[in-house]
Design an enzyme around this catalytic site. Structure first.
Site, PDB file in Angstrom:
ATOM      1  CG  ASP A  91      -1.747   1.270   1.313  1.00 17.35           C
ATOM      2  OD1 ASP A  91      -2.475   1.559   0.352  1.00 17.35           O
ATOM      3  OD2 ASP A  91      -1.627   1.967   2.332  1.00 17.35           O
ATOM      4  CG  ASP A  94       1.736  -0.192   4.886  1.00 17.34           C
ATOM      5  OD1 ASP A  94       1.863  -0.040   3.637  1.00 17.34           O
ATOM      6  OD2 ASP A  94       0.639  -0.128   5.455  1.00 17.34           O
ATOM      7  CE1 TYR A 243      -5.871   3.996   2.266  1.00 15.20           C
ATOM      8  CE2 TYR A 243      -4.827   2.106   3.305  1.00 15.20           C
ATOM      9  CZ  TYR A 243      -4.733   3.290   2.602  1.00 15.20           C
ATOM     10  OH  TYR A 243      -3.503   3.774   2.235  1.00 15.20           O
ATOM     11  CD  GLU A 465       2.323   6.726   4.570  1.00 17.32           C
ATOM     12  OE1 GLU A 465       3.376   6.166   4.197  1.00 17.32           O
ATOM     13  OE2 GLU A 465       1.666   6.371   5.554  1.00 17.32           O
TER      14      GLU A 465
END
Length: 997
Positions: A91, A94, A243, A465
């Protein structure tokens, strides 16, 4: 060039007799936006954005894998449920495979190819983007194991996030989660159906069998989503913290239905899509949300654009609501809707939310591009395109920090993205090592805060991120940017450059104790592998002894004994002969069967302590090969204790082989610029077997290798851009490693040194000034303007010009001047033709220009004032528009700063400039005026000619309302162009129209 998909859909509709009128489908490209595109290589940016998806791959990697620091991973995914769930994308930074954002990312990438295939093709990246889409769609078809069963997640979020290490050596359990008829997920199934349907369009022409397979799965999944309704996160509960399906599933039912209609032309899917939109909000489409944008959770914004185009092409009444809702959303992001607009940073970023601020701007840019390509209104077309261009260039570096937010691209790019495998930690720590071992090319980070501030910190996962969904809309928008502004741009050759590898598997050792007949060694076998990270369960190392002193004393190897006092999964051997004539022996510490991997303390290194005992009086370790350089304190890396993986030496030196050390830094590096190239030379370094040349676009790096394995002492870097400065370092390489960087050198390539080419000068005389313009001269570095009085010598009035225009404001009315332009470069100069001009004051009479005004009827109270103007030449002589200005007087109603836009002008919006001037002291109903002027590109106004409409707009930076009822120049009754004397006009600095307040 393949025919546009949207045109093909329209042709199908026409052939079926479905079009009642000739509504435009609008697929052609529009001209360059008035918002200037930045000086970026859009082909390179697109190349790297696509490459990011290759860094995210899970499963068995293909033979053509380009990411040297990625290896096979997640090979047991699905084994807990007896299903092969290998493949797909991790994703973010990670290693969870979350189905909803993965499917969304694939849909967006496929959509971008449907829209902007030529943008990818022009950048040489079409096959690359298709390969990456296929990597995801292959996984989705694997995960769709039954018509009503879809595996939607592999890996548990919290368990995965608790460990900081590379994907290739994950050891945690990775549970598999699914949706089915008993516990459905219409959002997940609908989004996956959308991805497969959109991809089926991408592959329809080139791989029809694969396309048909995709479409078969898409149809089954959409039926599953539609028949068994529910939110996936109610069933895959592990996803709720990461999510969660906040928006529900009606957006995915509309989105998936629209894509299936486009892929099949089956109107049943269109009916289902439209029916789903009825559930978007109570009270009808006027209540549909418009203050967010397309994203992994909410697909309303993309679906309504698809449906606007489809229903318009079919002349359906529903088209109006989809168009209106789309424009409410895009106006919210650009000029504001109902007095509300998304927050903007001081530097111009449309800033929706702190967490991933750039992904929202990129997503909004992509859908703005798509809609602007279709909408026919020229004002809206320009508005939405300009918005998207400005946001994309902000991301690439046109921002207050003058920094790229894309890893490995542009100036001052992020170097510490929140990404485990790219970081390459062996210690399960974000702080070890201090710098990333790999470059995560193409990854767009989360981005700055609302004040344009950003910290490049691996621990700041809000700002740093990276994720597949972050890059999805961004990649598509880059394809459009490449179409708009990428003419001549090329991706990087030989990308990616090989990385400089550090030591990965080695021994650290020290002397623990010693005596007259023994030596005790403490050794730690390290696995810090990262190219790629890999499991070490067959590792061993050897300690080499020279027993010459033992044999000289009449003793033998049988008098030597080895024991281990402490071992973490290792066995120690007795000495084994290596070279009997030289009395060389080896002791092996064998860790076979023990997992040593870069996974944290206790995993990346294993210890053994062993004692070598010999005969009293006949023991001296100083001649032992492996005893060299061992200290008595902390353990330190030793090249004299070689390491073996499954018996193959992977590190260190055996006896009898001269120890090779890394070479020293190359000296006397020189760079000489040529045309589109730089030649580098340096002096030889002892012990070097080759050299590498590295280049950076800015001084101090970061540097990227442009040539490796150079055997000589020269290299020519070709294909460069003349006029751009490049910065270089050289390193020396041998089997032991690479030297540090040499002293940096720089060079600026220039075109071949021939005198400049010919040029032509034209000019016009004004009031106490002359205006000159000339054609570009090939090979020119700069221009000079020279002036002479009649019969006199020429003197310089301007030098070092790089523009093609100049206004001589020192000219005196009534004086005749001769002008010429001198084109200059290092080889010499070239003269233009001579132009003779006589400036003069304008006629004393006024009335040769008429200034007309109209209001757009937006109301007395509004957050934007939108006057429109037309200028008419009522005289008998042409008027140079660059000498003309008009003023519109108003009350500012507050202290906020003002912003001006020209939304459209018949003479070209780019040729219109506006500025605000305070009227001090205020005069009646005017404390400020907007002064509009024309750039030279607007040309001249012939007798009887008009400029045509000039659509002006200005607002306060806080978007508060104006009260126009007390504005001097405002007249609500003038809705058609009318000569208006409360707008004033000026020519050559002299007022020629109107009455000032």
């Amino acid at each position: 060039m393949k025919q546009s998909w949207w045109r093909r859909i329209a042709i199908i509709a026409l052939s079926a007799g479905l079009l009642a009128g000739s509504l435009p489908v609008g697929t052609g490209l529009i001209g360059k936006a008035d918002a200037a595109a930045g000086t970026h290589n859009y082909a390179e940016a697109l190349q790297k954005a696509i490459y990011f998806y290759e860094t995210q791959r899970s499963g068995k990697l293909p033979a053509d894998n380009r990411v040297e620091w990625r290896g096979d991973s997640g090979l047991r995914d699905g084994s807990d449920v007896g299903v092969d769930l290998t493949g797909g994308w991790y994703d973010a930074g990670d290693h969870v495979k979350f189905g909803l954002p993965m499917a969304y990312s694939a849909t967006m990438l496929a959509w971008s190819v449907v829209e902007y295939r030529d943008g990818y093709e022009n950048a040489g990246q079409l096959e690359e983007i298709k390969d990456n889409i296929k990597w995801a769609t292959d996984y989705f078809m694997k995960a769709h194991t039954k018509p009503n069963e879809l595996w939607g997640q592999v890996g548990a979020g919290n368990t995965d996030h608790a460990w900081w290490g590379p994907a290739e050596v994950m050891q945690m359990n990775r549970p598999s989660f699914k949706i089915d008829a008993s516990c459905p997920g219409s959002d997940l199934a609908g989004e996956t159906a959308a991805a497969l349907a959109a991809a089926s369009i991408v592959f329809a022409d080139d791989e029809p069998e694969y396309s048909a397979k995709l479409l078969r799965h898409a149809k089954e999944l959409y039926s599953f989503a539609d028949t068994y309704r529910g939110k996936y996160s109610d069933c895959i509960t592990d996803a709720q913290s990461f999510y969660n399906s906040w928006s529900g599933y009606y957006d995915e039912l509309a989105w998936g239905g629209a894509w299936l209609y486009l892929a099949t032309n089956d109107s049943a899917y269109l009916s289902k899509a439209i029916a789903a939109t009825d559930q978007w909000a109570s009270g009808g489409s006027s209540n549909w949300p418009y203050t967010w944008t397309q994203g992994w959770d909410n697909k309303n914004y993309g679906a309504q654009i698809l449906l606007a185009r489809i229903t318009s092409s079919l002349n359906m009444p529903e088209a109006a609501r989809f168009i209106q809702s789309t424009e409410r959303n895009l106006d919210y992001w650009s000029v504001g809707t109902n007095g509300h607009r998304v927050k903007y940073t001081p530097g111009g970023l449309a800033w929706l939310d702190q967490w991933g601020s750039l992904r929202y701007a990129a997503n909004a840019s992509f859908i703005a591009f798509v809609y602007s390509d279709w909408v026919s209104d020229p004002v809206k077309k320009a508005r939405y395109q300009d918005f998207a261009v400005s946001q994309m260039d902000y991301i690439l570096g046109d921002n207050p920090r003058q920094s790229s937010y894309v890893v490995g691209y542009g100036q001052n790019a992020p170097q510490h993205p929140h990404h485990r495998t790219a970081h390459g930690s062996w210690a399960n720590s974000e702080s070890v090592p201090t710098s990333h071992r790999h470059i995560l090319y193409g990854a767009m980070v989360g981005g700055p805060n609302a004040s344009d501030q950003y910290t490049d910190d691996i621990g700041d996962y809000v700002s740093n991120e990276v994720a597949t969904d972050y890059n999805a809309g961004f990649t598509g928008a880059l394809a459009k940017m490449n179409l708009l502004f990428g003419q001549g741009h090329q991706p990087l050759a030989n990308f990616p450059a090989p990385e400089v590898k550090g030591d990965e598997i080695f021994v650290e050792a020290a002397i623990k104790a010693s005596g007259s007949n023994f030596t005790e060694i403490r050794a730690m076998l390290n696995n810090r592998s990262a190219w790629p990270a890999r499991m070490g369960d067959q590792l061993s190392f050897k300690y080499f002894l020279d027993l010459s002193e033992v044999y000289a004393a009449g003793r033998t190897v049988s008098d030597v004994n080895v024991t281990a006092s402490y071992a973490e999964g290792a066995t120690i051997s007795q000495p084994v002969v290596v070279d009997a004539s030289q009395h060389i022996y080896a002791i092996t510490a064998d860790f076979s069967g023990t997992k040593i991997y870069p996974g944290g303390e206790g995993h990346y290194r294993k210890e053994i302590q062993f004692r070598i005992s010999g005969p009293q009086g006949a023991w001296n370790p100083n001649n032992d090969h492996s005893f060299q350089n061992l200290g008595t304190g902390n353990v330190a890396k030793s090249a004299y204790l070689p390491v073996y993986d499954a018996g193959i030496r992977v590190y260190g030196q055996e006896p009898g082989i001269a120890l090779v050390t890394a070479p020293s830094v190359p000296a006397n590096v020189q760079a000489v610029a040529g045309s589109t190239q730089v030649a580098l030379t340096w002096t030889a370094v002892p012990g070097a077997t080759s050299y590498s040349v590295k280049r950076a676009p800015v001084t101090g790096g970061p540097y990227i290798s442009v040539a490796t394995g150079i055997n000589g002492l020269t290299h020519t870097d070709t294909g460069l851009t003349n006029g751009t400065t490049y910065y270089y370092v050289v390193t020396a390489v041998n089997s032991a490693g690479e030297s540090g960087n040499s002293v940096q050198v720089s060079a600026t390539p220039q075109a071949a040194t021939v005198v400049p080419g010919t040029l032509a000068l034209t000019g016009t005389a004004g009031n106490a000034q002359t205006n000159l313009s000339w054609t570009s001269s090939a090979g020119t570095a700069s221009y000079k303007v020279q002036r002479a009085l009649a019969g006199g010598a020429y003197t310089d009035v301007a030098t070092d010009l790089t523009t093609l225009t100049y206004t001589d404001a020192t000219a005196v009315n009534g004086t005749t001047y001769s002008y010429r332009i001198v084109a200059v470069n290092a080889a010499g100069q070239t003269l233009s033709n001579v132009v003779t001009l006589t400036p003069s004051a304008p006629p004393a009479t006024t009335g040769t220009l008429e200034f007309q005004y109209r209001t757009t009827g937006s109301g007395v109270s509004s957050n934007a004032v939108t006057p429109q103007f037309n200028v008419k030449n009522t005289g008998t002589q042409a008027v140079d528009l660059s000498t003309v200005k008009l003023r519109y007087y108003f009350t500012k109603d507050g202290s906020a700063d003002l912003s001006f836009w020209c939304d459209y002008a018949q003479v070209g919006a780019a040729n219109i400039e506006g500025r605000f001037v305070n009227v001090n002291p205020a005069k009646g109903t005017a404390d400020t005026y907007l002064e509009i002027s024309f750039k030279p590109g607007a040309g001249s106004l012939a007798p009887g000619a008009e400029t045509g409409v000039i659509q002006a707009r200005f607002s306060k930076t806080n978007w508060s309302n104006f009260d126009q009822s007390n504005d001097y120049s405002y007249d609500a009754t003038k809705t058609a162009f009318t000569a208006w004397n409360q707008v004033t006009g000026y020519q050559g600095g002299t007022q020629v129209w109107g009455i000032e307040p």
